[in-house]
Design a protein around this motif. Structure first.
Motif, short mmCIF file in Angstrom:
data_model
loop_
_atom_site.label_atom_id
_atom_site.label_comp_id
_atom_site.label_asym_id
_atom_site.label_seq_id
_atom_site.Cartn_x
_atom_site.Cartn_y
_atom_site.Cartn_z
N MET A 1 0.64 -1.27 0.10
CA MET A 1 -0.04 -0.05 0.08
C MET A 1 0.79 1.13 -0.19
O MET A 1 1.85 1.43 0.57
N ASN A 2 0.61 2.19 -0.79
CA ASN A 2 1.16 3.55 -0.82
C ASN A 2 0.77 4.34 0.26
O ASN A 2 -0.33 4.24 0.75
N LEU A 3 1.91 4.79 1.06
CA LEU A 3 1.52 5.39 2.61
C LEU A 3 2.25 6.80 2.39
O LEU A 3 3.53 7.18 2.26
N LEU A 4 1.08 7.83 2.26
CA LEU A 4 1.77 9.27 2.04
C LEU A 4 1.42 10.10 2.92
O LEU A 4 0.36 10.14 3.43
N PRO A 5 2.42 10.97 3.48
CA PRO A 5 2.25 11.71 4.32
C PRO A 5 1.29 12.97 3.97
O PRO A 5 1.34 13.34 2.91
N ALA A 6 0.34 13.16 5.07
CA ALA A 6 -0.61 14.28 4.36
C ALA A 6 -0.95 15.10 5.86
O ALA A 6 -0.66 15.04 6.90
N THR A 7 -1.58 16.18 5.39
CA THR A 7 -1.88 17.27 6.21
C THR A 7 -3.62 17.57 6.04
O THR A 7 -4.21 17.46 4.95
N LEU A 8 -4.38 17.24 7.27
CA LEU A 8 -5.76 17.37 7.14
C LEU A 8 -6.08 18.79 6.74
O LEU A 8 -5.77 19.88 7.75
N LEU A 9 -6.88 19.03 5.72
CA LEU A 9 -7.42 20.37 5.23
C LEU A 9 -9.01 20.38 5.88
O LEU A 9 -9.37 21.35 6.15
N ALA A 38 -3.85 18.45 11.56
CA ALA A 38 -3.39 17.27 11.87
C ALA A 38 -2.52 16.57 10.89
O ALA A 38 -2.78 16.38 9.59
N LEU A 39 -1.27 15.98 11.30
CA LEU A 39 -0.59 15.25 10.41
C LEU A 39 -1.40 13.82 10.13
O LEU A 39 -1.51 13.18 11.41
N MET A 40 -1.44 13.43 9.02
CA MET A 40 -2.31 12.12 8.69
C MET A 40 -1.39 11.29 7.69
O MET A 40 -0.42 11.94 7.25
N THR A 41 -1.96 9.94 7.30
CA THR A 41 -1.30 9.20 6.30
C THR A 41 -2.26 8.93 5.44
O THR A 41 -3.11 8.08 5.74
N LEU A 42 -2.19 9.23 4.01
CA LEU A 42 -3.18 8.71 3.19
C LEU A 42 -2.61 7.22 2.33
O LEU A 42 -1.55 7.28 2.17
N GLY A 43 -3.43 6.43 2.50
CA GLY A 43 -3.03 5.07 2.16
C GLY A 43 -3.91 4.57 0.88
O GLY A 43 -5.14 4.87 0.87
N ILE A 44 -3.21 4.06 -0.11
CA ILE A 44 -4.01 3.74 -1.43
C ILE A 44 -3.19 2.73 -1.95
O ILE A 44 -1.90 2.73 -2.16
N ARG A 45 -3.96 1.46 -2.28
CA ARG A 45 -3.47 0.52 -2.80
C ARG A 45 -2.90 0.59 -4.45
O ARG A 45 -3.69 1.34 -4.95
N PRO A 46 -1.86 0.12 -4.83
CA PRO A 46 -1.31 0.27 -6.20
C PRO A 46 -2.29 -0.08 -7.22
O PRO A 46 -2.54 0.49 -8.26
N CYS A 108 -9.49 5.26 -1.12
CA CYS A 108 -8.55 5.83 0.04
C CYS A 108 -8.69 5.30 1.39
O CYS A 108 -10.13 5.01 1.86
N HIS A 109 -7.58 5.01 2.20
CA HIS A 109 -7.56 4.90 3.69
C HIS A 109 -6.88 6.11 4.21
O HIS A 109 -5.86 6.83 3.66
N LEU A 110 -7.59 6.60 5.66
CA LEU A 110 -6.59 7.79 6.24
C LEU A 110 -6.43 7.37 7.55
O LEU A 110 -7.36 6.75 8.30
N PHE A 111 -5.05 7.28 8.05
CA PHE A 111 -4.60 7.00 9.07
C PHE A 111 -4.15 8.36 9.88
O PHE A 111 -3.67 9.14 9.45
#
Length: 143
Positions: A1-9, A38-46, A108-111
């Motif tokens: 799974m792609n795990l991308l650093p994200a910021t909640l808007l 908040a700092l989050m992680t966006l998850g998305i499978r290839p 999408c998944h959000l952590f």
């Protein structure tokens, strides 16, 4: 799974909008308790990422041909985050080529920053199509 650093808007009980690099993505999750910024992680499978002429720009950094499918090792044009994309093996791609991808909100998944997944809006039955059920009495007739 792609795990991308994200910021909640933006967050509510139906979806969240996050910023990844210079891009905004939506995740169909219940984010009503999350805090803006908040700092989050966006998850998305290839396999859930699609090539789309109107999508987000990526550069192909590498590729792995596996026969019926290929794995594309890409980076976002704006932001440089690495994104792994699975495509059919018939797709003709070269290293250095620019492509556009779409990341569907419903996939999408959000952590949160503790690694806990926010509840998804879609059930497994809505995300996966199962073959129609065959009634038991019809199975007996076949054997």
């Amino acid at each position: 799974m792609n795990l991308l650093p994200a910021t909640l808007l933006e967050a509510n009980d139906e979806h969240a909008k996050v910023e990844v690099g210079d891009h905004t993505f939506q995740a169909d999750v219940d984010a009503k308790g999350a805090t803006q910024g908040a700092l989050m992680t966006l998850g998305i499978r290839p396999e859930d990422i699609h090539l789309d002429a109107h999508g987000v720009g990526v550069i192909v950094e590498g590729l792995e041909r596996l026969g019926t499918e290929s794995l594309l090792y890409t980076t976002l044009v704006k932001g440089g985050q690495e994104v792994l994309v699975r495509v059919p093996g018939t797709v003709h791609v070269e290293v250095g080529q620019r492509l556009n991808i779409r990341i569907p909100a419903e996939k999408c998944h959000l952590f949160d920053n503790q690694g806990h997944a926010l509840p998804r809006q879609m059930t497994m039955e809505q995300l996966v199509s199962f073959p129609p059920e065959v009634p038991v009495n019809e199975l007996k007739a076949i054997s």
